[in-house]
Design a protein around this motif. Sequence first.
Motif, PDB file in Angstrom:
ATOM      1  N   ILE A   3      -9.513  -5.398  -2.135  1.00  0.00           N
ATOM      2  CA  ILE A   3      -8.880  -4.406  -3.008  1.00  0.00           C
ATOM      3  C   ILE A   3      -9.742  -3.157  -3.033  1.00  0.00           C
ATOM      4  O   ILE A   3     -10.935  -3.210  -3.339  1.00  0.00           O
ATOM      5  CB  ILE A   3      -8.693  -4.949  -4.444  1.00  0.00           C
ATOM      6  N   LYS A   4      -9.128  -2.039  -2.680  1.00  0.00           N
ATOM      7  CA  LYS A   4      -9.785  -0.750  -2.841  1.00  0.00           C
ATOM      8  C   LYS A   4      -9.359  -0.203  -4.193  1.00  0.00           C
ATOM      9  O   LYS A   4      -8.213   0.207  -4.383  1.00  0.00           O
ATOM     10  CB  LYS A   4      -9.374   0.206  -1.723  1.00  0.00           C
ATOM     11  N   ASP A   5     -10.270  -0.219  -5.177  1.00  0.00           N
ATOM     12  CA  ASP A   5      -9.927   0.099  -6.558  1.00  0.00           C
ATOM     13  C   ASP A   5     -10.302   1.545  -6.833  1.00  0.00           C
ATOM     14  O   ASP A   5     -11.466   1.926  -6.773  1.00  0.00           O
ATOM     15  CB  ASP A   5     -10.689  -0.844  -7.492  1.00  0.00           C
ATOM     16  N   ALA A  35       7.049   6.126  -6.732  1.00  0.00           N
ATOM     17  CA  ALA A  35       5.996   5.423  -6.022  1.00  0.00           C
ATOM     18  C   ALA A  35       6.481   5.148  -4.613  1.00  0.00           C
ATOM     19  O   ALA A  35       7.683   5.030  -4.363  1.00  0.00           O
ATOM     20  CB  ALA A  35       5.665   4.118  -6.738  1.00  0.00           C
ATOM     21  N   THR A  36       5.543   5.003  -3.670  1.00  0.00           N
ATOM     22  CA  THR A  36       5.918   4.777  -2.272  1.00  0.00           C
ATOM     23  C   THR A  36       5.057   3.675  -1.668  1.00  0.00           C
ATOM     24  O   THR A  36       3.942   3.410  -2.112  1.00  0.00           O
ATOM     25  CB  THR A  36       5.744   6.057  -1.423  1.00  0.00           C
ATOM     26  N   SER A  37       5.586   3.053  -0.621  1.00  0.00           N
ATOM     27  CA  SER A  37       4.842   2.055   0.133  1.00  0.00           C
ATOM     28  C   SER A  37       3.900   2.751   1.109  1.00  0.00           C
ATOM     29  O   SER A  37       4.053   3.949   1.391  1.00  0.00           O
ATOM     30  CB  SER A  37       5.811   1.154   0.902  1.00  0.00           C
ATOM     31  N   PRO A  38       2.912   2.044   1.658  1.00  0.00           N
ATOM     32  CA  PRO A  38       1.977   2.681   2.590  1.00  0.00           C
ATOM     33  C   PRO A  38       2.647   3.348   3.789  1.00  0.00           C
ATOM     34  O   PRO A  38       2.205   4.408   4.241  1.00  0.00           O
ATOM     35  CB  PRO A  38       1.079   1.517   3.027  1.00  0.00           C
ATOM     36  N   ASN A  39       3.722   2.750   4.325  1.00  0.00           N
ATOM     37  CA  ASN A  39       4.373   3.357   5.482  1.00  0.00           C
ATOM     38  C   ASN A  39       5.463   4.342   5.096  1.00  0.00           C
ATOM     39  O   ASN A  39       6.112   4.931   5.976  1.00  0.00           O
ATOM     40  CB  ASN A  39       4.944   2.289   6.419  1.00  0.00           C
ATOM     41  N   GLY A  40       5.709   4.532   3.803  1.00  0.00           N
ATOM     42  CA  GLY A  40       6.669   5.514   3.329  1.00  0.00           C
ATOM     43  C   GLY A  40       8.121   5.099   3.387  1.00  0.00           C
ATOM     44  O   GLY A  40       8.997   5.849   2.931  1.00  0.00           O
ATOM     45  N   LYS A  41       8.422   3.916   3.930  1.00  0.00           N
ATOM     46  CA  LYS A  41       9.824   3.510   4.040  1.00  0.00           C
ATOM     47  C   LYS A  41      10.427   3.116   2.705  1.00  0.00           C
ATOM     48  O   LYS A  41      11.624   3.287   2.478  1.00  0.00           O
ATOM     49  CB  LYS A  41       9.956   2.345   5.031  1.00  0.00           C
ATOM     50  N   GLN A  80      -2.801   3.072  -9.056  1.00  0.00           N
ATOM     51  CA  GLN A  80      -3.990   2.304  -9.403  1.00  0.00           C
ATOM     52  C   GLN A  80      -4.939   2.110  -8.228  1.00  0.00           C
ATOM     53  O   GLN A  80      -6.128   2.383  -8.322  1.00  0.00           O
ATOM     54  CB  GLN A  80      -3.565   0.914  -9.913  1.00  0.00           C
ATOM     55  N   ARG A  81      -4.409   1.633  -7.124  1.00  0.00           N
ATOM     56  CA  ARG A  81      -5.281   1.276  -6.022  1.00  0.00           C
ATOM     57  C   ARG A  81      -4.456   0.916  -4.791  1.00  0.00           C
ATOM     58  O   ARG A  81      -3.255   0.702  -4.878  1.00  0.00           O
ATOM     59  CB  ARG A  81      -6.162   0.087  -6.393  1.00  0.00           C
ATOM     60  N   GLU A  82      -5.138   0.848  -3.672  1.00  0.00           N
ATOM     61  CA  GLU A  82      -4.545   0.315  -2.453  1.00  0.00           C
ATOM     62  C   GLU A  82      -4.950  -1.152  -2.347  1.00  0.00           C
ATOM     63  O   GLU A  82      -6.122  -1.497  -2.506  1.00  0.00           O
ATOM     64  CB  GLU A  82      -5.060   1.068  -1.225  1.00  0.00           C
ATOM     65  N   VAL A  83      -3.987  -2.010  -2.120  1.00  0.00           N
ATOM     66  CA  VAL A  83      -4.239  -3.444  -1.998  1.00  0.00           C
ATOM     67  C   VAL A  83      -4.047  -3.843  -0.539  1.00  0.00           C
ATOM     68  O   VAL A  83      -3.014  -3.527   0.061  1.00  0.00           O
ATOM     69  CB  VAL A  83      -3.285  -4.260  -2.901  1.00  0.00           C
ATOM     70  N   VAL A  84      -5.030  -4.520   0.008  1.00  0.00           N
ATOM     71  CA  VAL A  84      -4.963  -4.975   1.397  1.00  0.00           C
ATOM     72  C   VAL A  84      -5.051  -6.493   1.414  1.00  0.00           C
ATOM     73  O   VAL A  84      -6.053  -7.071   0.989  1.00  0.00           O
ATOM     74  CB  VAL A  84      -6.092  -4.375   2.252  1.00  0.00           C
ATOM     75  N   ALA A  85      -4.004  -7.145   1.864  1.00  0.00           N
ATOM     76  CA  ALA A  85      -4.008  -8.595   2.046  1.00  0.00           C
ATOM     77  C   ALA A  85      -4.407  -8.898   3.483  1.00  0.00           C
ATOM     78  O   ALA A  85      -3.813  -8.377   4.429  1.00  0.00           O
ATOM     79  CB  ALA A  85      -2.628  -9.175   1.743  1.00  0.00           C
ATOM     80  N   ASP A  86      -5.425  -9.724   3.659  1.00  0.00           N
ATOM     81  CA  ASP A  86      -5.915 -10.086   4.986  1.00  0.00           C
ATOM     82  C   ASP A  86      -6.521 -11.486   4.860  1.00  0.00           C
ATOM     83  O   ASP A  86      -7.615 -11.653   4.329  1.00  0.00           O
ATOM     84  CB  ASP A  86      -6.967  -9.081   5.451  1.00  0.00           C
ATOM     85  N   ASN A 102       0.618  -0.188  -2.098  1.00  0.00           N
ATOM     86  CA  ASN A 102       0.155   0.765  -3.095  1.00  0.00           C
ATOM     87  C   ASN A 102       0.526   0.209  -4.462  1.00  0.00           C
ATOM     88  O   ASN A 102       1.676  -0.158  -4.693  1.00  0.00           O
ATOM     89  CB  ASN A 102       0.801   2.135  -2.894  1.00  0.00           C
ATOM     90  N   GLU A 103      -0.468   0.138  -5.341  1.00  0.00           N
ATOM     91  CA  GLU A 103      -0.237  -0.446  -6.663  1.00  0.00           C
ATOM     92  C   GLU A 103      -0.148   0.656  -7.711  1.00  0.00           C
ATOM     93  O   GLU A 103      -0.964   1.581  -7.731  1.00  0.00           O
ATOM     94  CB  GLU A 103      -1.359  -1.412  -7.017  1.00  0.00           C
TER      95      GLU A 103
END
Length: 639
Positions: A3-5, A35-41, A80-86, A102-103
Motif C-alpha cells: 500500500i502506497k499511503d 473517482a477513477t481507476s488507475p487505467n482510467g476506464k 486516500q492512496r494507491e493500493v497494489v495487490a501483488d 485508487n482508494e
Amino acid sequence: MRIKDFTTKGPWRFALLLAACWLLGAGSPAFSASATSPNGKLSVTKNGDALAVNYNGQNVLQIPAVGLEGYAASSDLVFQREVVADYEMLAGKRRHCTNKANEYACTLQPQQENGAAGKMVMRLYNDGIALRYEMPDQVKKLPAELTTYRIPEGTNRWMQQWTDGYEGFFPLSNTAKVRAQRSFSGVTVSAAGYNCRWGYPSLVEVGEGSNPCWLLFSEANVERGQSASCLYNRDDLELFRVVADKSDGGASHTPWRVVIIGSLADVVQSTLVTDVSEPNKLADSSWIKPGVVSWIYWAYNHGSNDYNIIKKYVDMAATLHLPYMLIDAEWDEMKDGKTVEDAIRYAKSRGVKPMIWYNSSVGWVDGAPGPKFRLNKEEDREREFAWCEKLGVAGVKIDFFSGDTQLNMDYCQDLLESAARHHLLVNFHGATIPRGWQRTYPNLLSTEGVYGAEWYNNVGTFTNKAAAHNATLPFTRNVIGPMDYTPCAFSDSQHPHITTNAHELALTVLFESGLLHLADRPESYYAQPKQVQRFLSTLPTAWDDTRFISGYPAESAVLARRCGNKWYVAGINGTDHSQALKLNWDFLNGKASSVTLFADDLSSSQPPPNTKWAISTKRDLPATIQCMPRGGFVMIIEN
C-alpha cells in the motif's frame, strides 16, 4: 499487498488534508465528487448519497444509495492512496495475482449527538469497484447498510435465487418478476409473489451490440464478527439492496461489496475477490498440495460405510495416479467389523492420501448422516483433527452448514484455522460461496456452493438443464472461487445425463477447483481409452494463468488454463444443437509444437452419453471446433 499511503495516520488526517487542499488551491485533485481507476476506464461520480459508475465513458451502473442508517455521507470523495495487490496463490485461476486500485473515502457523520463518525471506503480497480464501511474500533455493532444497486427491468441478468447452500440455477432473464422456488430454504417472497432474495454472484449484461459491458456482483473478505450478505428487492423490482444476514456484531467494518466490471473476458479472468481479501494467515503453506480426488457418493448415494467399496476407489486412485481419495459420510458406521482406520491404512498402503467427511452439525442434523458433533466445540475439534493428523489423513470435507449468518462465518474460520494447525486440507460442502478465504486460508481448496453433478442423484431436473447450466458457471459461480462441482461422469447415476463424453472431460479443465473430485465409478474410467486415463492421471488442479477464449452464458464456454509450459483449452456446447465454437490464439502468437485434441466423434451415430471419442495429435491450431449438441472438447497445447 503493498500500500502506497498518501495520507497521514491518526485523528488529524482529514484536517491535514483540508489544509493541504487549501494550500494547493482549488485545482488540487485530493477532493472531488468523482473517482477513477488507475487505467482510467472506470470512474465513479458521487451525487449526494448516490453513485454513478461509468465504464469507457458510458454509464453502466447506478447505485442510488450508499451509507449506513443514521449517518449522513459527505458530498466529496477524498483520494486516500494507491493500493497494489501483488501475491501468490497456491490454487485458483492464476498463481501470481496483481491488480491496482485508487482508494477514496467520504466521511459518515452521525445524525445523533455524541455519535462516532465513520467513513465509506471505495476502491476503483481496473476491473471493478469495491466499497465498505468503517467505524472506530470501539463500535462493534454496525448500523444497517443502505448500499443499493439499480438493475433496470429489461436488462439481461443471470441471478440465482438465494438458498443456504447456493445450489440453484442461473437462468437468463430480463426481469425480476420471477416466481420463488418455495422448496428453497430461506426463500423470501414479495407481496406480489415474486422472489426477492438473491444470492451472489449475480451477472448482468449492460448495453447492446458487439461490445456490451458486464457486471458481476459479489462480496469479499468476510472476517470474524461479520455475517455474509445477499441482495433483496422486496419493495422495488429494480432496486437490489445489500442486506447482511443475522449477526451479533464484533467487527467495526463491513466486508467488501464487489462489482467486477468490463468485458466478459475481464469478468472471467478477474481475481478481484481475492485482491481485496486478507493475505495468507498461515505461517507455513508448503504442505498444501492441490490434486484430483476419487469420490464414492455419486455412484452409490452411500458407500463409505462399506470397506470393500472404499477399497475400489482407493484402487482407482492408485491405478490412475490420483493423489487423493475421499472417504465420505457414514464412515462412523462401517460394516463387517471394519473401521475407518482400516480404510485409512489401506489407502496409505496404496500410496493414496485419504480424506474424510464430517457433518458440521449446525445445518442438517436430524436424519442426516454422521459423524456428528465432533467439530463444534474447540476442544473436540482440536482432538478430532489431531487424530486425523496422527492417522495420516490429508484433509477433511465438512458438510451441511446453515447459511450466511455470523455463526456460520465464524465457525468456518474456526474450522480452517484448526485444520491448518493439523495440516489438513479443507473442502466445505452444503456451504456458502467463496468470499476470498481461499487466499486468507489457502488450505481451503474447494467449496461446493453450486448445483453440481451430485444432483443427478436427487431429482430428474438436471438431465435436460445440465449442458446450459455448465456453460453458465464459468461466467458466474466459478469466477469468484473454487467450485466442487464433482465433474466428469461418463456413465449414469440415479438419473441419466445427456452430455457427451468430451463435454464431461472438458469440465475437469473448465471448472476450477483445488480439489477436483471425479464423480464416476472406477469401472467407467477403466473403460475409457488409455489417452483419457493418462489425461486424468496428469491433470493439474492449480493453474499459472487463465484466459477467456469465447462464449456466452448458457450457449458455450471456452477457456484456456496454463500449467507450466502446457495450455489446457476446454470448451463446451451448452445448447441442444450443433455449433462451431470460436477459438482465438492471440495469447500463443498462433504457434504450437504439439496439439492433442480430445473430441467427440462427429461421425458416430451413438447419441450422448454413448458418444465415441475422436483423439488426435497434430500441430495445427484450428479457428473453430465443431461440437455435437451438448458436446465439447479438450486440447493440450505444448509450445
